[in-house]
Design an enzyme around this catalytic site. Sequence first.
Site, PDB file in Angstrom:
ATOM      1  N   LYS A  79       0.846  -1.198   0.000  1.00  0.00           N
ATOM      2  CA  LYS A  79       0.000   0.000   0.000  1.00  0.00           C
ATOM      3  C   LYS A  79       0.876   1.241   0.000  1.00  0.00           C
ATOM      4  O   LYS A  79       1.774   1.354   0.834  1.00  0.00           O
ATOM      5  CB  LYS A  79      -0.858   0.026   1.280  1.00  0.00           C
ATOM      6  CG  LYS A  79      -2.301  -0.411   1.050  1.00  0.00           C
ATOM      7  CD  LYS A  79      -3.120  -0.127   2.305  1.00  0.00           C
ATOM      8  CE  LYS A  79      -4.509  -0.751   2.219  1.00  0.00           C
ATOM      9  NZ  LYS A  79      -5.250  -0.643   3.476  1.00  0.00           N
ATOM     10  N   ARG A 114     -18.699   0.537   8.650  1.00  0.00           N
ATOM     11  CA  ARG A 114     -19.532   1.615   8.109  1.00  0.00           C
ATOM     12  C   ARG A 114     -20.685   1.056   7.289  1.00  0.00           C
ATOM     13  O   ARG A 114     -21.830   1.229   7.614  1.00  0.00           O
ATOM     14  CB  ARG A 114     -18.687   2.561   7.228  1.00  0.00           C
ATOM     15  CG  ARG A 114     -17.872   3.546   8.024  1.00  0.00           C
ATOM     16  CD  ARG A 114     -16.722   4.070   7.208  1.00  0.00           C
ATOM     17  NE  ARG A 114     -15.828   2.992   6.823  1.00  0.00           N
ATOM     18  CZ  ARG A 114     -14.681   3.151   6.209  1.00  0.00           C
ATOM     19  NH1 ARG A 114     -14.286   4.349   5.860  1.00  0.00           N
ATOM     20  NH2 ARG A 114     -13.921   2.113   5.918  1.00  0.00           N
TER      21      ARG A 114
HETATM   22  N1  ADP Z   1     -15.644   6.560   9.667  1.00  0.00           N
HETATM   23  C1  ADP Z   1     -15.415   5.389  10.231  1.00  0.00           C
HETATM   24  N2  ADP Z   1     -16.278   4.892  11.160  1.00  0.00           N
HETATM   25  C2  ADP Z   1     -16.058   3.690  11.722  1.00  0.00           C
HETATM   26  N3  ADP Z   1     -15.013   2.877  11.429  1.00  0.00           N
HETATM   27  C3  ADP Z   1     -14.130   3.313  10.533  1.00  0.00           C
HETATM   28  C4  ADP Z   1     -14.276   4.577   9.880  1.00  0.00           C
HETATM   29  N4  ADP Z   1     -13.239   4.726   9.025  1.00  0.00           N
HETATM   30  C5  ADP Z   1     -12.502   3.605   9.118  1.00  0.00           C
HETATM   31  N5  ADP Z   1     -13.024   2.744  10.018  1.00  0.00           N
HETATM   32  C6  ADP Z   1     -12.524   1.424  10.394  1.00  0.00           C
HETATM   33  O1  ADP Z   1     -11.265   1.565  11.027  1.00  0.00           O
HETATM   34  C7  ADP Z   1     -10.415   0.452  10.728  1.00  0.00           C
HETATM   35  C8  ADP Z   1      -9.088   0.948  10.167  1.00  0.00           C
HETATM   36  O2  ADP Z   1      -9.316   1.594   8.940  1.00  0.00           O
HETATM   37  P1  ADP Z   1      -8.121   1.990   7.964  1.00  0.00           P
HETATM   38  O3  ADP Z   1      -7.253   2.994   8.630  1.00  0.00           O
HETATM   39  O4  ADP Z   1      -8.736   2.353   6.655  1.00  0.00           O
HETATM   40  O5  ADP Z   1      -7.258   0.671   7.854  1.00  0.00           O
HETATM   41  P2  ADP Z   1      -7.395  -0.616   6.905  1.00  0.00           P
HETATM   42  O6  ADP Z   1      -6.321  -0.430   5.868  1.00  0.00           O
HETATM   43  O7  ADP Z   1      -7.107  -1.767   7.822  1.00  0.00           O
HETATM   44  O8  ADP Z   1      -8.801  -0.607   6.341  1.00  0.00           O
HETATM   45  C9  ADP Z   1     -11.231  -0.437   9.763  1.00  0.00           C
HETATM   46  O9  ADP Z   1     -11.880  -1.439  10.533  1.00  0.00           O
HETATM   47  C10 ADP Z   1     -12.253   0.525   9.186  1.00  0.00           C
HETATM   48  O10 ADP Z   1     -13.425  -0.157   8.766  1.00  0.00           O
HETATM   49 MG    MG Z   2      -9.658   1.021   5.052  1.00  0.00          MG
END
Ligand code: ADP
Ligand code: MG
Length: 163
Positions: free
Chosen positions: A40, A89
């Site tokens: 990534k 989400r």
């Molecule tokens: N707005 C949000 N509300 C709730 N959970 C969220 C939100 N944005 C991201 N997440 C959750 O937080 C976690 C980490 O997200 P992220 O930083 O995108 O890492 P990854 O690469 O593991 O998806 C995941 O479980 C994602 O679904």
């Molecule tokens: Mg993500």
Amino acid sequence: MNAVYAGTFDPVTSGHLDIIERASKMYDILYVTIFVNPQKTTLFSLKERLELLKEVTSCFDNVRVDYSQDLAVSYAKKMNAPILVRGLRATMDFEYELQMAFSNQYLDDSVDMVFFMTRPNHSFISSSSVKEMASHQHHVTGLVPPVVEEALEKKFKKNKEAL
Ligand SMILES: Nc1ncnc2c1ncn2[C@@H]1O[C@H](COP(=O)(O)OP(=O)(O)O)[C@@H](O)[C@H]1O
Ligand SMILES: [Mg+2]
């Protein structure tokens, strides 16, 4: 019991922070851990993401910010934290998270995943969407903590100058 909230956090958003706040009330220690995925590419370096996470979680006594190159289940075991916290989400998240949960169960059945539902006002927030908005010089006030808003503004100003 301890837990690990795993993610990329590129950058940390108000959606993430809400999950951190809620999970920190449920577990003794909550490790908020950046998992390094060489496949990534990220806008913020690991160091920048760690600094932002540390800054926005400094108000929570039982939250520890960390990073790892291990598999999440191996890291969780090492930290004596048998729970992997994730946020949900939409159905889109569900498909992805379900597949990951099955993979994790295959890898190590002693670590379980716990899911927190997003709040309606956070349901459309993702690191990708705030980066997209900020790259067009659109304000992201409230979608991310103020320090992150500043960091995004700086980042895109720099990127523009480099063009
Ligand atoms: N707005 C949000 N509300 C709730 N959970 C969220 C939100 N944005 C991201 N997440 C959750 O937080 C976690 C980490 O997200 P992220 O930083 O995108 O890492 P990854 O690469 O593991 O998806 C995941 O479980 C994602 O679904
Ligand atoms: Mg993500």
